[in-house]
Design an enzyme around this catalytic site. Structure first.
Site, mmCIF file in Angstrom:
data_model
loop_
_atom_site.group_PDB
_atom_site.id
_atom_site.type_symbol
_atom_site.label_atom_id
_atom_site.label_comp_id
_atom_site.label_asym_id
_atom_site.label_seq_id
_atom_site.Cartn_x
_atom_site.Cartn_y
_atom_site.Cartn_z
ATOM 1 N N LYS A 151 -62.441 -33.786 -27.537
ATOM 2 C CA LYS A 151 -62.699 -33.899 -26.246
ATOM 3 C C LYS A 151 -61.500 -33.982 -25.541
ATOM 4 O O LYS A 151 -61.457 -34.155 -24.243
ATOM 5 C CB LYS A 151 -63.527 -35.096 -25.914
ATOM 6 N N GLU A 152 -60.188 -34.220 -26.237
ATOM 7 C CA GLU A 152 -59.082 -34.626 -25.498
ATOM 8 C C GLU A 152 -58.002 -33.575 -26.223
ATOM 9 O O GLU A 152 -57.188 -33.840 -27.033
ATOM 10 C CB GLU A 152 -58.554 -36.103 -25.610
ATOM 11 N N ASP A 181 -56.573 -42.672 -31.960
ATOM 12 C CA ASP A 181 -57.905 -43.323 -32.496
ATOM 13 C C ASP A 181 -58.702 -42.111 -33.199
ATOM 14 O O ASP A 181 -59.781 -42.424 -33.953
ATOM 15 C CB ASP A 181 -58.572 -44.097 -31.459
ATOM 16 N N LYS A 321 -60.374 -49.131 -26.774
ATOM 17 C CA LYS A 321 -59.091 -48.701 -26.414
ATOM 18 C C LYS A 321 -58.214 -49.987 -26.390
ATOM 19 O O LYS A 321 -57.170 -49.838 -26.597
ATOM 20 C CB LYS A 321 -59.288 -48.159 -24.893
ATOM 21 N N ASP A 345 -53.380 -43.015 -20.109
ATOM 22 C CA ASP A 345 -54.396 -42.144 -20.951
ATOM 23 C C ASP A 345 -54.047 -40.674 -21.158
ATOM 24 O O ASP A 345 -52.745 -40.435 -20.569
ATOM 25 C CB ASP A 345 -55.786 -42.287 -20.013
ATOM 26 N N ASP A 487 -59.634 -52.541 -18.962
ATOM 27 C CA ASP A 487 -58.632 -52.618 -18.113
ATOM 28 C C ASP A 487 -58.855 -53.696 -17.242
ATOM 29 O O ASP A 487 -57.990 -54.558 -16.815
ATOM 30 C CB ASP A 487 -58.415 -51.230 -17.499
HETATM 31 O O1 UPG Z 1 -61.624 -45.884 -28.751
HETATM 32 C C1 UPG Z 1 -61.170 -45.557 -27.846
HETATM 33 C C2 UPG Z 1 -61.861 -44.997 -26.751
HETATM 34 C C3 UPG Z 1 -60.901 -44.442 -25.700
HETATM 35 N N1 UPG Z 1 -59.598 -44.515 -25.855
HETATM 36 C C4 UPG Z 1 -59.040 -44.041 -25.053
HETATM 37 O O2 UPG Z 1 -59.038 -44.493 -23.636
HETATM 38 C C5 UPG Z 1 -58.775 -43.745 -22.660
HETATM 39 C C6 UPG Z 1 -59.552 -43.662 -21.662
HETATM 40 O O3 UPG Z 1 -60.883 -42.927 -21.883
HETATM 41 P P1 UPG Z 1 -61.695 -41.932 -20.860
HETATM 42 O O4 UPG Z 1 -62.793 -41.500 -21.751
HETATM 43 O O5 UPG Z 1 -60.824 -41.043 -20.335
HETATM 44 O O6 UPG Z 1 -62.337 -43.126 -19.951
HETATM 45 P P2 UPG Z 1 -62.210 -43.062 -18.274
HETATM 46 O O7 UPG Z 1 -63.801 -43.510 -17.812
HETATM 47 O O8 UPG Z 1 -61.603 -41.887 -17.694
HETATM 48 O O9 UPG Z 1 -61.175 -44.088 -18.215
HETATM 49 C C7 UPG Z 1 -60.974 -44.944 -17.214
HETATM 50 O O10 UPG Z 1 -61.922 -46.251 -17.809
HETATM 51 C C8 UPG Z 1 -61.283 -46.846 -18.909
HETATM 52 C C9 UPG Z 1 -62.282 -48.013 -19.265
HETATM 53 O O11 UPG Z 1 -63.546 -47.776 -19.404
HETATM 54 C C10 UPG Z 1 -59.983 -47.191 -18.963
HETATM 55 O O12 UPG Z 1 -59.604 -47.523 -20.302
HETATM 56 C C11 UPG Z 1 -59.295 -46.078 -18.697
HETATM 57 O O13 UPG Z 1 -57.888 -46.177 -18.409
HETATM 58 C C12 UPG Z 1 -59.716 -45.940 -17.239
HETATM 59 O O14 UPG Z 1 -58.944 -44.502 -16.818
HETATM 60 C C13 UPG Z 1 -58.332 -42.275 -23.302
HETATM 61 O O15 UPG Z 1 -57.046 -41.882 -23.348
HETATM 62 C C14 UPG Z 1 -59.077 -42.340 -24.828
HETATM 63 O O16 UPG Z 1 -58.316 -41.556 -25.644
HETATM 64 C C15 UPG Z 1 -59.140 -44.955 -27.006
HETATM 65 O O17 UPG Z 1 -57.798 -44.964 -27.350
HETATM 66 N N2 UPG Z 1 -60.046 -45.478 -28.235
HETATM 67 MN MN MN Z 2 -60.008 -40.579 -18.351
#
Ligand code: UPG
Ligand code: MN
Length: 774
Positions: A151-152, A181, A321, A345, A487
């Site tokens: 996904k990333e 992760d 996260k 991120d 966050d």
């Molecule tokens: O178990 C996990 C799940 C997620 N991530 C990381 O968390 C980040 C954010 O995930 P993403 O799927 O991009 O979520 P978004 O909804 O786009 O992110 C927003 O919302 C999140 C909270 O839900 C915050 O952590 C993010 O910083 C914020 O940008 C990514 O880099 C993931 O790789 C981890 O490292 N471990």
């Molecule tokens: Mn994101």
């Protein structure tokens, strides 16, 4: 060798609690420039009212006027509630009262962000006069989180890392930690390649003063690279690296040709044994670049680059996260323990090499720095389509609100593009929480090399999956556990401990990230956010009680506003169905055109929508973008928020488990094409689309019948209902198109249309039956 002993049982230095209380934060940065800055007469930053003092005064007066109008509206509601003509009219009045109560509450809570908005400026020239030698600069640990290579894409994560490694800053002061992760050998492989490429890329950027230091973004905007031999050479190297990574990705594994080539670095892949899964594996920490030891092609030091995949076990909770970040706080403490931390991120790359200097203009300002925990940059996105159909930019959340909160205690933390003072993760400004190991103390100075056995051993210990049990990690120390929006929750709790934050919003975006390009991805994202916000709202940290008490009324309300997003569906559902169902049956529920109360309704509607529109225009956006923003507000309510609430309660009843569904950053070509054309994507048959499709059908029926009724002479009484139905129908246009006229992969799946049609007719009949029973 290392045990989890409390401080007093370890023969090391005692914790320097008293020092933490007394010291200003200058000392904590451990850089000589900090002391110089304290005595420095040159200003490093300034702030004024956002837009102008007059704009702020206007907003305050408008808020007062609008509040009076809200009081008047409730007077109107109470008089209808107290003098009902029938049970039906009482039911309708009560519904309207409840939905207006929610809207009024959300409106009031949001005004806090309009009371004292700030605009800040940094004086980079003055900073330059202050920082002369490399040793003057404080060190920075960058944390980049990734969770799933499919996904990333690892190449994107690599680009993010390269963009910050190339900051205009002494390289030896930067350490980049990648948290994987996904526990994926593919990501590690990509980073091994990136480490080699960095030796070419960094000097190239610095020599040519490149602004876009994310290679992908750089080559996308320098398509004529072949005119410059140096650039062409780098482009070829970049493409080679990319192809190598993509080949490995396609195979799904790092092949034997890498593992058996005798190269020492590749031995790391042997750790991916047969029993290794992303949920169950030992900690893997690989130092890919060590500053001082690894040099670039012109002989300059490279930054540290460390790959970390914390230990995972199906039996211990990893806290998503927040857990990943805390793991990095510890691992980095054992290796570099920089006083400043940047969280990113994986998709959020640096777009401005000066950003780190910009934040120093605040961190080195003795007045501001005293209680300063973090500096948040706005989340901004690349690749958003022309009018931002899904309002992915989240202007209110990421720009307007932080500007407003900046004038109070500071913006909320939004997870990425945020610089922290490491010390602030260990208790409040005057209540230091010592970690369980002295090596993790924010003031500890690491003396051994990153590569040394001693350091690596400790790093593996603190990356263990059970390390945190019986410690304060996640509660008093580090990023906080207990909410899917770690966050928001962390920033909120840091501020209640007495920390402040600050919003830095330079013209040139400091960071760019990916935004979801399908409606479903966007809805799943806000669904996760709402669940996380509800977790906070239903805890002892509720914004109304805990927030207002600890942060004061305005800040408390500002945080409560987010926690109340989950209330929006109440109003949106009522306004999307009730007046329309009444209209179908010819029942007037709003004041007539000539009624003085009509003016109140008009003012309330136009005032709220008009002010938002004005804000968009003043920020340099278009009418169209605002229009899409207001539309998505109701779509989110009917979809992401609505299902988020359901999932939250199912979870509370232990019927379903909470998960952090990572938003996909992979671009499907066909979807991307549709997105660029500005077409909504409803392609996947998901229940998320049912409520909005049902609403669109009910409104269509009401629209047709409404016109027929007004032709029959009832228009004066039904005018507002017809207007509202028309407004909803215009908003629903993309849905009508996708249900009836479109034939591409993004049209509404027939299954969804039929279910919604059935539900719409059922609702109409139920309402009709209700009217006839009561
Ligand atoms: O178990 C996990 C799940 C997620 N991530 C990381 O968390 C980040 C954010 O995930 P993403 O799927 O991009 O979520 P978004 O909804 O786009 O992110 C927003 O919302 C999140 C909270 O839900 C915050 O952590 C993010 O910083 C914020 O940008 C990514 O880099 C993931 O790789 C981890 O490292 N471990
Ligand atoms: Mn994101």
């Amino acid at each position: 060798m290392f045990h989890l002993q409390p401080y007093n049982t370890i023969n090391h230095r005692p914790p320097k609690i008293s020092k933490h209380i007394k010291s200003t934060f200058m000392e904590e940065y451990r850089a000589p420039a900090a002391a110089a800055a304290a005595a420095n007469p040159l200003p490093l930053n300034s702030h004024t009212q956002h837009i102008s003092p007059r704009a702020t005064t206007f907003n305050r007066l408008f808020a007062a006027l609008y509040s009076l109008a809200i009081f008047a509206l409730f007077y109107y509601h109470f008089s209808s509630l107290l003098n009902p003509i029938s049970f039906t009219s009482f039911f309708i009045s009560l519904s309207l009262f409840i939905s207006d109560l929610v809207l009024a509450f959300l409106w009031v809570a949001c005004q806090t962000n309009r009371m004292n908005p700030l605009r800040r400026r940094e004086f980079l020239g003055n900073l330059k006069l202050l920082l002369k030698k490399d040793s003057d600069f404080p060190a920075l640990d960058v944390f980049i989180c990734t969770a799933d290579p499919y996904k990333e894409p690892p190449m994107n994560v690599v680009n993010t890392a390269l963009s910050v490694m190339a900051y205009d800053y002494p390289t030896s002061k930067i350490s980049v930690y990648v948290s994987d992760d996904g526990g994926s050998a593919l990501t590690l492989f990509a980073f091994m390649e990136a480490a080699k490429f960095a030796a070419v890329w960094l000097p190239f950027c610095k020599k040519n003063d490149v602004v876009e230091r994310n290679p992908d973004a750089f080559f996308a905007s320098n398509k004529d690279y072949y005119c410059n031999p140096e650039m062409e050479k780098i482009k070829i190297m970049y493409e080679k690296m990319k192809m190598g990574v993509e080949n490995v990705m396609e195979k799904g594994e790092v092949g034997n040709e890498f593992i058996n080539n005798g190269n020492e670095e590749h031995l790391a892949f042997l750790k991916w044994t047969k029993s290794f899964t992303s949920h169950n594996h030992p900690a893997i920490i690989e130092v890919l670049l060590e500053s001082g030891k690894n040099k670039d092609i012109v002989g300059e030091s490279l930054p540290n680059l460390i790959y970390v995949s914390r230990q995972k076990s199906v039996t211990s909770h990893h806290h998503f996260k927040a857990g990943a970040l805390n793991n990095l706080v510890r691992v980095s403490a054992t290796m570099t323990n920089a006083p400043l931390i940047l969280t990113l991120d994986c998709d959020v790359y640096s777009n401005d090499p000066q950003t780190l200097n910009r934040v120093l203009c605040y961190f080195l300002d003795s007045k501001l720095a005293r209680n300063l925990s973090y500096i948040q940059f706005p989340q901004r996105f690349h690749g958003v389509n022309k009018n931002d159909i899904y309002a992915n930019e989240f202007k209110r959340l990421f720009i307007f609100n932080p500007i407003g909160m900046d004038g109070l205690l500071g913006p909320a933390y939004v997870g990425t593009g945020c610089f922290f003072v490491r010390r602030s993760l260990f208790g409040g400004p005057s209540s230091f929480e010592p970690p369980e190991l002295p090596e993790l103390d924010p003031n500890h100075v690491v003396k051994s090399a990153i590569y040394s056995e001693e350091v690596l051993d400790l790093a593996h210990v603190v990356a263990g999956c059970d390390y945190e049990s019986n410690t304060k990690w996640g509660s008093k120390i580090g990023f906080r556990y207990g909410s899917l929006v770690e966050d928001y929750f962390t920033g909120y709790l840091l501020q209640s401990e007495g920390w402040k934050s600050l919003f830095c919003n330079p013209k040139r975006a400091a960071f760019y990230g990916d935004a979801p390009i399908t409606l479903l991805d966007g809805m799943n994202q806000v669904k996760r956010w709402v669940i996380g916000l509800l977790e906070v709202a239903f805890s002892k940290y509720n914004g109304f009680t805990f927030g207002v008490r600890n942060l004061g009324l305005l800040m408390g309300l500002s945080y409560t506003h987010n926690q109340s997003w989950a209330l929006t569906p109440i109003s949106v559902i009522l306004y999307a169905f009730l007046p329309q169902l009444a209209l179908i049956n010819g029942i007037p529920i709003f004041p007539k055109v000539w009624d003085p109360w009509f003016v109140l309704y008009a003012f309330l509607f136009l005032g709220a929508y008009g002010q938002e529109l004005l804000e968009f225009i003043l920020e340099g956006d278009t009418f169209h973008k605002w229009w899409n923003d207001q539309r998505i507000w109701s779509i989110r309510a009917l979809s992401g928020y609505f299902f988020g609430i359901i999932e939250f309660f199912l979870r509370s009843l232990k019927i379903s488990a909470l998960n952090f569904n990572v938003t996909s950053k992979v671009i499907d070509e066909e979807q991307s094409k549709r997105y660029c054309q500005g077409l909504f994507d409803f392609g996947t048959p998901s229940p998320m689309f049912v409520p909005m499709t049902t609403a669109s059908i009910v409104n269509f029926i009401a629209g047709v019948i409404g016109i027929w009724r007004s032709l029959g002479g009832a228009w004066e009484q039904l005018f507002l209902q017809i207007l509202l139905t028309g407004f909803v129908m215009i908003n629903c246009w993309p849905l009508y198109e996708a249900m009836v006229f479109r034939n591409d992969g993004g049209k509404v799946p027939p299954k969804i249309t039929f279910i919604s049609l059935f539900l719409a007719l059922l609702l109409c009949s139920l309402f009709f039956a209700f009217l006839h029973v009561f």
